[in-house]
Structure formats: C-alpha cells, structure tokens
Scaffold this motif. Structure first.
Motif, mmCIF file in Angstrom:
data_model
loop_
_atom_site.group_PDB
_atom_site.id
_atom_site.type_symbol
_atom_site.label_atom_id
_atom_site.label_comp_id
_atom_site.label_asym_id
_atom_site.label_seq_id
_atom_site.Cartn_x
_atom_site.Cartn_y
_atom_site.Cartn_z
ATOM 1 N N LYS A 297 2.500 1.782 -3.468
ATOM 2 C CA LYS A 297 1.563 2.356 -4.440
ATOM 3 C C LYS A 297 1.446 3.868 -4.255
ATOM 4 O O LYS A 297 1.437 4.627 -5.230
ATOM 5 C CB LYS A 297 0.190 1.701 -4.295
ATOM 6 N N ARG A 298 1.364 4.301 -3.000
ATOM 7 C CA ARG A 298 1.286 5.742 -2.739
ATOM 8 C C ARG A 298 2.591 6.442 -3.123
ATOM 9 O O ARG A 298 2.583 7.577 -3.602
ATOM 10 C CB ARG A 298 0.969 5.981 -1.265
ATOM 11 N N ALA A 299 3.730 5.750 -2.911
ATOM 12 C CA ALA A 299 5.020 6.339 -3.271
ATOM 13 C C ALA A 299 5.126 6.554 -4.780
ATOM 14 O O ALA A 299 5.694 7.553 -5.236
ATOM 15 C CB ALA A 299 6.154 5.447 -2.773
ATOM 16 N N CYS B 251 4.945 -3.936 -7.170
ATOM 17 C CA CYS B 251 4.175 -4.365 -5.996
ATOM 18 C C CYS B 251 4.072 -5.886 -5.933
ATOM 19 O O CYS B 251 4.155 -6.482 -4.859
ATOM 20 C CB CYS B 251 2.788 -3.727 -6.009
ATOM 21 N N GLU C 31 2.728 7.353 -6.703
ATOM 22 C CA GLU C 31 1.909 8.518 -7.023
ATOM 23 C C GLU C 31 2.599 9.831 -6.638
ATOM 24 O O GLU C 31 2.376 10.859 -7.280
ATOM 25 C CB GLU C 31 0.568 8.419 -6.284
ATOM 26 N N ARG C 32 3.432 9.780 -5.604
ATOM 27 C CA ARG C 32 3.995 11.011 -5.049
ATOM 28 C C ARG C 32 5.498 11.157 -5.257
ATOM 29 O O ARG C 32 6.058 12.227 -5.061
ATOM 30 C CB ARG C 32 3.698 11.068 -3.543
ATOM 31 N N CYS D 216 5.688 7.853 0.350
ATOM 32 C CA CYS D 216 4.261 7.514 0.472
ATOM 33 C C CYS D 216 3.443 8.618 1.122
ATOM 34 O O CYS D 216 2.220 8.670 0.973
ATOM 35 C CB CYS D 216 4.086 6.210 1.242
ATOM 36 N N GLY D 217 4.099 9.501 1.873
ATOM 37 C CA GLY D 217 3.392 10.621 2.476
ATOM 38 C C GLY D 217 2.598 10.291 3.726
ATOM 39 O O GLY D 217 1.800 11.110 4.185
ATOM 40 N N SER D 218 2.821 9.104 4.307
ATOM 41 C CA SER D 218 2.076 8.692 5.498
ATOM 42 C C SER D 218 3.031 8.294 6.616
ATOM 43 O O SER D 218 3.605 7.198 6.577
ATOM 44 C CB SER D 218 1.149 7.515 5.174
ATOM 45 N N ALA E 75 0.834 -1.204 0.000
ATOM 46 C CA ALA E 75 0.000 0.000 0.000
ATOM 47 C C ALA E 75 0.868 1.253 0.000
ATOM 48 O O ALA E 75 0.599 2.220 -0.732
ATOM 49 C CB ALA E 75 -0.932 -0.001 1.213
ATOM 50 N N ALA E 76 1.934 1.244 0.810
ATOM 51 C CA ALA E 76 2.830 2.398 0.868
ATOM 52 C C ALA E 76 3.577 2.582 -0.449
ATOM 53 O O ALA E 76 3.800 3.717 -0.897
ATOM 54 C CB ALA E 76 3.818 2.225 2.020
#
Length: 240
Positions: free
Chosen positions: A106-108, A215, A110-111, A160-162, A103-104
């Motif tokens: 995938k977000r990485a 992934c 994007e960002r 990932c921004g989280s 999940a992290a």
C-alpha cells in the motif's frame, strides 16, 4: 612499519573470519532448507567441522545467526538443534507476512514511480525466464529460484520507503523458505510454467495501479505454501 603491518594482519584475519562465518552460515542454511538437516535434528559442532572443513568459531557464529533467523534453536548446555517445522509455525509466519507485505505494498503504491515499475518488470522477467528453462527439466537449483522469487516479492514493495518493513519482509520470507522448498519442488516438476500465472496477474494489477485488488491478490497468494503443505487456508488455522 611493524605496527602498521600488525594492524593490517589483524584486519586481514578479521576479514577472513567474517568470510568463513558467512560461508558457514550459507552452507548450513542451504542444508536446512533442502532438508539435509531434518527438522529437530541436533547440530553437533564436531560433525559440522568435518562436513564443512571449518573450525568451531565460524560455525558457532553462523549458528547464532541462524538462531536469530528462526532456522536453529539453542538448547541450554546442550548445543544447537534445527528448529521444528509445524502447521502452527507456518500459519504464524504467513499471518505476519500478510500484515507486513500488504502494508508495504500500500505504501509502495503511494510512493512508487516509473523506476519502481521497471524494477517489478525486470524481476518478473528474470523469474519467468528461469521457470521457462526449468519446464520439463530436472530441478537442480531451487536456490536460484528462491533468490529470483524473493527478488520479485521485494520489487513489489521496494518503494514503500520503510527499511524496517523491508527487513521484516526479508526475515519472514527466509523463515518460510523450508516449507516453500517442498512446494516448489513439486511445482517445478509437475506444473512447470503454470506457476507464473498468478505472479503475472499480481504484477499486472500493480502496474495498473489497482491497489485494492493487488493487495487482495497478494494476501491470497501468500496462503499457497500453507495450503500445499497442510491442505487448508491459514485464515482458519492462524494463531489468534
């Protein structure tokens, strides 16, 4: 002046206590990971005092931290014990890591920017150089390998921004370290540089921005420790 000096002394004592707790935490954790404290063994405060040359207070604080990280269990009225190791435990850790890290990642994707990619390249390079130095040499510092390996996995998801995803990834990585220690001893002794092949493939997929393939490879990669320790895929054994 007297009041100010008293406050300074209190701050110094607090800083010293914190450093002693950190020292105790790192030493006990390293001994658990290396198997010097076997799974299930009782941790006696008096024995730890003699072993590390510390008082009971920083040792108890360190053990409490290790309880929160899953390395130690606390027994009502009976002190502390090294957390047991089992196939079910590692299967659950691996399952949670797959969910969190993919999940992290995938977000990485994007960002992530050029700095993210540069961080991955740098982390891979440091890990690769360490393994090259260890090729056909005695394994003396698996702790250093563990830090470099962890840094590579952190770099993959750093964008990932989280903060919570990053914190949870770090916690789960650390919980798997006892199992991974067994595996890496064998890898560095018997396989040597071959351990980097899959890390390189994973890095290249990420840098090529192939999110789905990266992934899928990360999910597969995270199974290796379980496969080595217990001989089967976690997908068949993970708790529901």
């Amino acid at each position: 002046m007297t009041e100010d000096r008293g406050k300074a002394e209190i701050r110094d004592l607090a800083a010293e206590a914190g450093s002693l707790t950190e020292f105790a935490f790192r030493q006990i954790r390293a001994d658990i990971i290396a198997g010097r404290f076997p799974s299930g063994v009782k941790l006696q405060i008096e024995d730890l005092k003699a072993r590390y040359g510390l008082s009971a207070s920083p040792l108890r604080e360190a053990l409490a931290r290790l309880v929160s990280q899953g390395f130690v269990q606390i027994e009502n009225q009976r002190g502390f014990r090294v957390a047991p190791m089992s196939a079910d435990d590692l299967a659950d850790i691996t399952l949670a890591r797959k969910v969190i890290e993919t999940a992290a990642l995938k977000r990485a994707f994007e960002r992530g920017d050029d700095a993210w990619e540069a961080g991955i390249l740098a982390a891979y390079h440091r890990l690769e150089r360490f393994v090259q130095r260890m090729d056909n040499a005695p394994v003396e510092n698996l702790g250093e390998f563990g830090e470099l390996h962890k840094a590579f996995h952190v770099a993959l998801i750093a964008a990932c921004g989280s903060p919570r995803l990053l914190d949870e990834q770090a916690r789960l990585y650390d919980q798997a370290e006892r199992y991974r220690h067994r595996m890496m001893t064998a890898y560095l002794l018997e396989i040597g540089i071959g351990i980097m092949d899959e890390h390189k493939q994973l890095m290249e997929l990420v840098l090529a921005r192939k999110a789905e393939d990266a992934c899928a490879m990360l999910d597969h990669h995270l199974d290796h420790t379980y496969q080595f320790c217990f001989g089967s895929d976690t997908a068949q054994t993970a708790p529901p």
